[in-house]
Design a protein around this motif. Structure first.
Motif, PDB file in Angstrom:
ATOM      1  N   LYS A 149      11.894  81.463  61.719  1.00  0.00           N
ATOM      2  CA  LYS A 149      12.448  81.439  60.361  1.00  0.00           C
ATOM      3  C   LYS A 149      11.281  81.365  59.380  1.00  0.00           C
ATOM      4  O   LYS A 149      10.512  80.401  59.401  1.00  0.00           O
ATOM      5  CB  LYS A 149      13.369  80.242  60.216  1.00  0.00           C
ATOM      6  N   ILE A 150      11.167  82.390  58.537  1.00  0.00           N
ATOM      7  CA  ILE A 150      10.060  82.466  57.590  1.00  0.00           C
ATOM      8  C   ILE A 150      10.601  82.259  56.174  1.00  0.00           C
ATOM      9  O   ILE A 150      11.501  82.968  55.729  1.00  0.00           O
ATOM     10  CB  ILE A 150       9.325  83.816  57.698  1.00  0.00           C
ATOM     11  N   GLU A 151      10.031  81.264  55.501  1.00  0.00           N
ATOM     12  CA  GLU A 151      10.411  80.949  54.126  1.00  0.00           C
ATOM     13  C   GLU A 151       9.163  80.973  53.263  1.00  0.00           C
ATOM     14  O   GLU A 151       8.049  81.114  53.774  1.00  0.00           O
ATOM     15  CB  GLU A 151      11.074  79.572  54.074  1.00  0.00           C
ATOM     16  N   GLN A 152       9.319  80.782  51.960  1.00  0.00           N
ATOM     17  CA  GLN A 152       8.164  80.766  51.056  1.00  0.00           C
ATOM     18  C   GLN A 152       7.178  79.675  51.435  1.00  0.00           C
ATOM     19  O   GLN A 152       5.974  79.851  51.325  1.00  0.00           O
ATOM     20  CB  GLN A 152       8.614  80.565  49.604  1.00  0.00           C
ATOM     21  N   GLN A 153       7.665  78.530  51.887  1.00  0.00           N
ATOM     22  CA  GLN A 153       6.804  77.394  52.197  1.00  0.00           C
ATOM     23  C   GLN A 153       6.113  77.514  53.549  1.00  0.00           C
ATOM     24  O   GLN A 153       5.245  76.728  53.873  1.00  0.00           O
ATOM     25  CB  GLN A 153       7.614  76.087  52.191  1.00  0.00           C
ATOM     26  N   GLY A 154       6.522  78.454  54.379  1.00  0.00           N
ATOM     27  CA  GLY A 154       5.927  78.612  55.696  1.00  0.00           C
ATOM     28  C   GLY A 154       6.955  79.083  56.706  1.00  0.00           C
ATOM     29  O   GLY A 154       8.005  79.603  56.337  1.00  0.00           O
ATOM     30  N   GLN A 155       6.630  78.881  57.968  1.00  0.00           N
ATOM     31  CA  GLN A 155       7.547  79.329  59.005  1.00  0.00           C
ATOM     32  C   GLN A 155       7.846  78.197  59.983  1.00  0.00           C
ATOM     33  O   GLN A 155       7.069  77.266  60.142  1.00  0.00           O
ATOM     34  CB  GLN A 155       6.990  80.542  59.741  1.00  0.00           C
ATOM     35  N   LEU A 156       8.993  78.317  60.614  1.00  0.00           N
ATOM     36  CA  LEU A 156       9.475  77.321  61.548  1.00  0.00           C
ATOM     37  C   LEU A 156      10.093  78.043  62.729  1.00  0.00           C
ATOM     38  O   LEU A 156      10.876  78.980  62.552  1.00  0.00           O
ATOM     39  CB  LEU A 156      10.534  76.443  60.870  1.00  0.00           C
ATOM     40  N   GLU A 157       9.745  77.628  63.937  1.00  0.00           N
ATOM     41  CA  GLU A 157      10.354  78.197  65.129  1.00  0.00           C
ATOM     42  C   GLU A 157      11.513  77.305  65.541  1.00  0.00           C
ATOM     43  O   GLU A 157      11.362  76.085  65.651  1.00  0.00           O
ATOM     44  CB  GLU A 157       9.316  78.297  66.243  1.00  0.00           C
ATOM     45  N   ILE A 158      12.662  77.911  65.752  1.00  0.00           N
ATOM     46  CA  ILE A 158      13.883  77.178  66.063  1.00  0.00           C
ATOM     47  C   ILE A 158      14.354  77.562  67.459  1.00  0.00           C
ATOM     48  O   ILE A 158      14.432  78.741  67.789  1.00  0.00           O
ATOM     49  CB  ILE A 158      14.989  77.518  65.038  1.00  0.00           C
ATOM     50  N   ASN A 159      14.690  76.558  68.285  1.00  0.00           N
ATOM     51  CA  ASN A 159      15.280  76.793  69.592  1.00  0.00           C
ATOM     52  C   ASN A 159      16.785  76.913  69.388  1.00  0.00           C
ATOM     53  O   ASN A 159      17.468  75.907  69.189  1.00  0.00           O
ATOM     54  CB  ASN A 159      14.941  75.658  70.551  1.00  0.00           C
ATOM     55  N   LEU A 160      17.308  78.128  69.419  1.00  0.00           N
ATOM     56  CA  LEU A 160      18.723  78.346  69.138  1.00  0.00           C
ATOM     57  C   LEU A 160      19.630  77.801  70.233  1.00  0.00           C
ATOM     58  O   LEU A 160      20.792  77.488  69.976  1.00  0.00           O
ATOM     59  CB  LEU A 160      18.996  79.837  68.925  1.00  0.00           C
ATOM     60  N   SER A 161      19.121  77.678  71.437  1.00  0.00           N
ATOM     61  CA  SER A 161      19.934  77.156  72.544  1.00  0.00           C
ATOM     62  C   SER A 161      20.325  75.700  72.322  1.00  0.00           C
ATOM     63  O   SER A 161      21.332  75.245  72.861  1.00  0.00           O
ATOM     64  CB  SER A 161      19.173  77.283  73.862  1.00  0.00           C
ATOM     65  N   ASP A 162      19.540  74.962  71.542  1.00  0.00           N
ATOM     66  CA  ASP A 162      19.837  73.559  71.270  1.00  0.00           C
ATOM     67  C   ASP A 162      20.796  73.377  70.096  1.00  0.00           C
ATOM     68  O   ASP A 162      21.243  72.264  69.839  1.00  0.00           O
ATOM     69  CB  ASP A 162      18.548  72.778  70.956  1.00  0.00           C
ATOM     70  N   MET A 163      21.082  74.449  69.394  1.00  0.00           N
ATOM     71  CA  MET A 163      21.912  74.352  68.203  1.00  0.00           C
ATOM     72  C   MET A 163      23.379  74.554  68.569  1.00  0.00           C
ATOM     73  O   MET A 163      23.723  75.445  69.318  1.00  0.00           O
ATOM     74  CB  MET A 163      21.501  75.397  67.167  1.00  0.00           C
ATOM     75  N   SER A 164      24.249  73.716  68.004  1.00  0.00           N
ATOM     76  CA  SER A 164      25.671  73.853  68.282  1.00  0.00           C
ATOM     77  C   SER A 164      26.337  74.850  67.332  1.00  0.00           C
ATOM     78  O   SER A 164      27.346  75.444  67.662  1.00  0.00           O
ATOM     79  CB  SER A 164      26.365  72.500  68.180  1.00  0.00           C
ATOM     80  N   ILE A 198      13.686  86.339  57.811  1.00  0.00           N
ATOM     81  CA  ILE A 198      12.866  86.143  56.608  1.00  0.00           C
ATOM     82  C   ILE A 198      13.803  85.882  55.440  1.00  0.00           C
ATOM     83  O   ILE A 198      14.675  86.705  55.137  1.00  0.00           O
ATOM     84  CB  ILE A 198      11.960  87.358  56.324  1.00  0.00           C
ATOM     85  N   ALA A 199      13.625  84.728  54.815  1.00  0.00           N
ATOM     86  CA  ALA A 199      14.438  84.372  53.651  1.00  0.00           C
ATOM     87  C   ALA A 199      14.182  85.378  52.529  1.00  0.00           C
ATOM     88  O   ALA A 199      13.063  85.883  52.372  1.00  0.00           O
ATOM     89  CB  ALA A 199      14.092  82.961  53.190  1.00  0.00           C
ATOM     90  N   ASP A 200      15.206  85.668  51.753  1.00  0.00           N
ATOM     91  CA  ASP A 200      15.098  86.662  50.678  1.00  0.00           C
ATOM     92  C   ASP A 200      13.917  86.384  49.746  1.00  0.00           C
ATOM     93  O   ASP A 200      13.187  87.297  49.374  1.00  0.00           O
ATOM     94  CB  ASP A 200      16.394  86.719  49.866  1.00  0.00           C
ATOM     95  N   GLU A 201      13.723  85.101  49.393  1.00  0.00           N
ATOM     96  CA  GLU A 201      12.646  84.765  48.458  1.00  0.00           C
ATOM     97  C   GLU A 201      11.254  84.918  49.084  1.00  0.00           C
ATOM     98  O   GLU A 201      10.257  84.931  48.369  1.00  0.00           O
ATOM     99  CB  GLU A 201      12.826  83.359  47.885  1.00  0.00           C
ATOM    100  N   ALA A 202      11.175  85.053  50.399  1.00  0.00           N
ATOM    101  CA  ALA A 202       9.876  85.215  51.074  1.00  0.00           C
ATOM    102  C   ALA A 202       9.534  86.678  51.368  1.00  0.00           C
ATOM    103  O   ALA A 202       8.408  86.979  51.757  1.00  0.00           O
ATOM    104  CB  ALA A 202       9.860  84.414  52.371  1.00  0.00           C
TER     105      ALA A 202
END
Length: 132
Positions: free
Chosen positions: A111-126, A67-71
């Motif tokens: 990942k939750i931000e003020q504008q909404g949330q996003l699901e991230i697949n960490l296995s695809d991230m380098s 959760i982002a600090d601003e959220a």
């Protein structure tokens, strides 16, 4: 003199176990044939709540809620992590159970931000991803 050790408090007959880790409490529960360990990242100044999904003692995947600090104030005006966890735990458990039901054992972050949330697949991230 007391030695500082990790102690597991196990209540027989319960699917939930609390494990004392430093000054943080980590909860363990089961769903289907999986054991799920969860808890706040110890010592983090930003909100990181982790789930480790285990099968037969071996790790299947990690999931976490960022959760982002601003959220934070969307969940608790005082931005208290323990209050946020208490209010959102059922929702996050539903998310984890859904991943297990779908057989989706990719490392995930919600990942939750003020504008909404996003699901991230960490296995695809380098690189390591972190909220802005």
């Amino acid at each position: 003199m007391w030695l500082q050790i990790k102690i597991a408090f196990i209540y027989l007959g319960s699917a939930n176990t609390n494990i004392l880790m430093g000054d943080q409490m980590q909860n363990t529960w089961t769903y289907k044939n999986y054991e799920i360990e969860e808890g706040l990242k110890p010592g983090s100044k930003t909100f990181r709540y982790f789930f480790k999904i285990l099968e037969s003692g071996g790790k299947k995947c990690n999931c976490c809620v960022w959760i982002a600090d601003e959220a934070l104030s969307q969940f608790d005006p005082a931005k208290k992590f323990d209050v946020i966890v208490a209010s959102q735990k059922d929702t996050w458990h539903h998310w984890i159970k859904g991943k297990i039901d779908e057989g989706d054992f990719r490392n995930r972050a919600l990942k939750i931000e003020q504008q909404g949330q996003l699901e991230i697949n960490l296995s695809d991230m380098s690189d390591h991803i972190k909220p802005e």
